[in-house]
Design a protein around this motif. Structure first.
Motif, PDB file in Angstrom:
ATOM      1  N   HIS A 142       0.850  -1.186   0.000  1.00  0.00           N
ATOM      2  CA  HIS A 142       0.000   0.000   0.000  1.00  0.00           C
ATOM      3  C   HIS A 142       0.885   1.235   0.000  1.00  0.00           C
ATOM      4  O   HIS A 142       1.344   1.684   1.038  1.00  0.00           O
ATOM      5  N   CYS A 143       1.130   1.766  -1.204  1.00  0.00           N
ATOM      6  CA  CYS A 143       2.087   2.862  -1.359  1.00  0.00           C
ATOM      7  C   CYS A 143       1.703   4.103  -0.565  1.00  0.00           C
ATOM      8  O   CYS A 143       2.545   4.941  -0.302  1.00  0.00           O
ATOM      9  N   GLY A 144       0.451   4.249  -0.171  1.00  0.00           N
ATOM     10  CA  GLY A 144       0.035   5.433   0.542  1.00  0.00           C
ATOM     11  C   GLY A 144       0.193   5.336   2.041  1.00  0.00           C
ATOM     12  O   GLY A 144      -0.046   6.305   2.742  1.00  0.00           O
ATOM     13  N   SER A 145       0.591   4.175   2.554  1.00  0.00           N
ATOM     14  CA  SER A 145       0.677   4.030   4.006  1.00  0.00           C
ATOM     15  C   SER A 145       1.785   4.900   4.576  1.00  0.00           C
ATOM     16  O   SER A 145       2.764   5.231   3.908  1.00  0.00           O
ATOM     17  N   ALA A 146       1.633   5.249   5.844  1.00  0.00           N
ATOM     18  CA  ALA A 146       2.627   6.089   6.509  1.00  0.00           C
ATOM     19  C   ALA A 146       3.997   5.421   6.515  1.00  0.00           C
ATOM     20  O   ALA A 146       5.018   6.082   6.310  1.00  0.00           O
ATOM     21  N   GLU A 147       4.035   4.101   6.734  1.00  0.00           N
ATOM     22  CA  GLU A 147       5.313   3.392   6.738  1.00  0.00           C
ATOM     23  C   GLU A 147       5.971   3.429   5.362  1.00  0.00           C
ATOM     24  O   GLU A 147       7.186   3.583   5.252  1.00  0.00           O
ATOM     25  N   GLU A 148       5.181   3.278   4.319  1.00  0.00           N
ATOM     26  CA  GLU A 148       5.740   3.340   2.960  1.00  0.00           C
ATOM     27  C   GLU A 148       6.278   4.727   2.657  1.00  0.00           C
ATOM     28  O   GLU A 148       7.354   4.872   2.071  1.00  0.00           O
ATOM     29  N   GLN A 149       5.539   5.745   3.053  1.00  0.00           N
ATOM     30  CA  GLN A 149       6.000   7.114   2.826  1.00  0.00           C
ATOM     31  C   GLN A 149       7.285   7.385   3.601  1.00  0.00           C
ATOM     32  O   GLN A 149       8.217   8.002   3.085  1.00  0.00           O
ATOM     33  N   GLU A 150       7.337   6.907   4.825  1.00  0.00           N
ATOM     34  CA  GLU A 150       8.531   7.093   5.641  1.00  0.00           C
ATOM     35  C   GLU A 150       9.737   6.395   5.006  1.00  0.00           C
ATOM     36  O   GLU A 150      10.829   6.973   4.918  1.00  0.00           O
ATOM     37  N   ALA A 151       9.541   5.164   4.543  1.00  0.00           N
ATOM     38  CA  ALA A 151      10.633   4.417   3.899  1.00  0.00           C
ATOM     39  C   ALA A 151      11.085   5.104   2.613  1.00  0.00           C
ATOM     40  O   ALA A 151      12.280   5.133   2.302  1.00  0.00           O
ATOM     41  N   GLU A 152      10.145   5.693   1.874  1.00  0.00           N
ATOM     42  CA  GLU A 152      10.497   6.414   0.640  1.00  0.00           C
ATOM     43  C   GLU A 152      11.326   7.652   0.946  1.00  0.00           C
ATOM     44  O   GLU A 152      12.302   7.937   0.255  1.00  0.00           O
ATOM     45  N   VAL A 153      10.949   8.388   1.974  1.00  0.00           N
ATOM     46  CA  VAL A 153      11.709   9.583   2.354  1.00  0.00           C
ATOM     47  C   VAL A 153      13.119   9.181   2.779  1.00  0.00           C
ATOM     48  O   VAL A 153      14.106   9.798   2.363  1.00  0.00           O
ATOM     49  N   ILE A 154      13.222   8.142   3.584  1.00  0.00           N
ATOM     50  CA  ILE A 154      14.537   7.676   4.038  1.00  0.00           C
ATOM     51  C   ILE A 154      15.372   7.227   2.848  1.00  0.00           C
ATOM     52  O   ILE A 154      16.559   7.574   2.750  1.00  0.00           O
ATOM     53  N   ALA A 155      14.777   6.488   1.916  1.00  0.00           N
ATOM     54  CA  ALA A 155      15.510   6.045   0.718  1.00  0.00           C
ATOM     55  C   ALA A 155      16.019   7.240  -0.063  1.00  0.00           C
ATOM     56  O   ALA A 155      17.179   7.259  -0.501  1.00  0.00           O
ATOM     57  N   SER A 156      15.183   8.241  -0.238  1.00  0.00           N
ATOM     58  CA  SER A 156      15.595   9.436  -0.982  1.00  0.00           C
ATOM     59  C   SER A 156      16.741  10.154  -0.277  1.00  0.00           C
ATOM     60  O   SER A 156      17.704  10.579  -0.926  1.00  0.00           O
ATOM     61  N   LEU A 157      16.655  10.289   1.039  1.00  0.00           N
ATOM     62  CA  LEU A 157      17.720  10.950   1.791  1.00  0.00           C
ATOM     63  C   LEU A 157      19.029  10.161   1.743  1.00  0.00           C
ATOM     64  O   LEU A 157      20.107  10.731   1.572  1.00  0.00           O
ATOM     65  N   ILE A 158      18.917   8.848   1.876  1.00  0.00           N
ATOM     66  CA  ILE A 158      20.110   7.987   1.813  1.00  0.00           C
ATOM     67  C   ILE A 158      20.779   8.138   0.453  1.00  0.00           C
ATOM     68  O   ILE A 158      21.988   8.371   0.357  1.00  0.00           O
ATOM     69  N   LEU A 159      19.996   8.009  -0.617  1.00  0.00           N
ATOM     70  CA  LEU A 159      20.579   8.069  -1.963  1.00  0.00           C
ATOM     71  C   LEU A 159      21.116   9.456  -2.281  1.00  0.00           C
ATOM     72  O   LEU A 159      22.141   9.587  -2.954  1.00  0.00           O
ATOM     73  N   GLN A 160      20.449  10.481  -1.801  1.00  0.00           N
ATOM     74  CA  GLN A 160      20.944  11.839  -2.007  1.00  0.00           C
ATOM     75  C   GLN A 160      22.323  11.989  -1.366  1.00  0.00           C
ATOM     76  O   GLN A 160      23.248  12.538  -1.974  1.00  0.00           O
ATOM     77  N   GLU A 161      22.482  11.497  -0.162  1.00  0.00           N
ATOM     78  CA  GLU A 161      23.768  11.596   0.530  1.00  0.00           C
ATOM     79  C   GLU A 161      24.827  10.730  -0.148  1.00  0.00           C
ATOM     80  O   GLU A 161      25.966  11.162  -0.333  1.00  0.00           O
ATOM     81  N   VAL A 162      24.469   9.527  -0.544  1.00  0.00           N
ATOM     82  CA  VAL A 162      25.415   8.638  -1.226  1.00  0.00           C
ATOM     83  C   VAL A 162      25.909   9.280  -2.512  1.00  0.00           C
ATOM     84  O   VAL A 162      27.111   9.327  -2.780  1.00  0.00           O
ATOM     85  N   HIS A 163      24.991   9.816  -3.301  1.00  0.00           N
ATOM     86  CA  HIS A 163      25.382  10.416  -4.574  1.00  0.00           C
ATOM     87  C   HIS A 163      26.103  11.747  -4.372  1.00  0.00           C
ATOM     88  O   HIS A 163      27.006  12.074  -5.138  1.00  0.00           O
TER      89      HIS A 163
END
Length: 152
Positions: free
Chosen positions: A98-119
């Motif tokens: 369920h892409c709209g769930s709070a946990e999914e949104q939280e994981a997406e934000v964390i993924a974006s932040l992680i990849l932004q820092e890595v790159h």
């Protein structure tokens, strides 16, 4: 990504194993499963490296947040990923669809932040200012900030 997984594993105290697999076309692209004190991150092997990194970072977001809710793994995916596991163990699988769930949104934000820092770290310039040029840079900075009313 392995270095990142090692850092997360150090943080959680559980080893992380990355497992590339071919998942069913209807999804998901990745899964996090904690079994016997080990975190398994399954990710789609039939996609680009950048997408794989995003999938892994997303699943690490779930690991870092200790998201424990989710449904039961579907039969097709269960057969592909967990053919030797006890069915009760399969109940512990985290499949978040369920892409709209709070946990999914939280994981997406964390993924974006992680990849932004890595790159960002990957793309940082590796040159340094030559010694003795600090005074030149300071004079240039003063000149660029100079307004007609101020002395240089």
């Amino acid at each position: 990504m392995q270095d990142l997984c090692d850092r997360v594993a150090h943080h959680t105290g559980r080893p992380i194993r990355l497992e590339p697999v071919s998942l069913p076309p209807q999804g998901p692209y990745g899964l996090w499963i904690e079994v016997g004190g080990t975190d398994y991150v399954f990710y789609e092997q039939e996609t680009s490296r950048l997408h794989q990194e995003h999938i892994i970072a997303h699943e690490l977001g779930h690991v870092l947040c200790d998201h424990r809710s989710g449904g039961v793994l579907g039969e097709e995916a269960s057969g592909l990923l967990l053919p030797t596991l006890d069915p009760q163990m399969v109940q512990r699988v985290l499949q978040r669809s369920h892409c709209g769930s709070a946990e999914e949104q939280e994981a997406e934000v964390i993924a974006s932040l992680i990849l932004q820092e890595v790159h960002r770290r990957t793309l940082e310039p590796t040159w340094t200012v030559p010694s003795g040029s600090a005074d030149v840079i300071e004079r240039l900075d003063r000149s660029l900030r100079h307004t007609p009313d101020e002395p240089r």
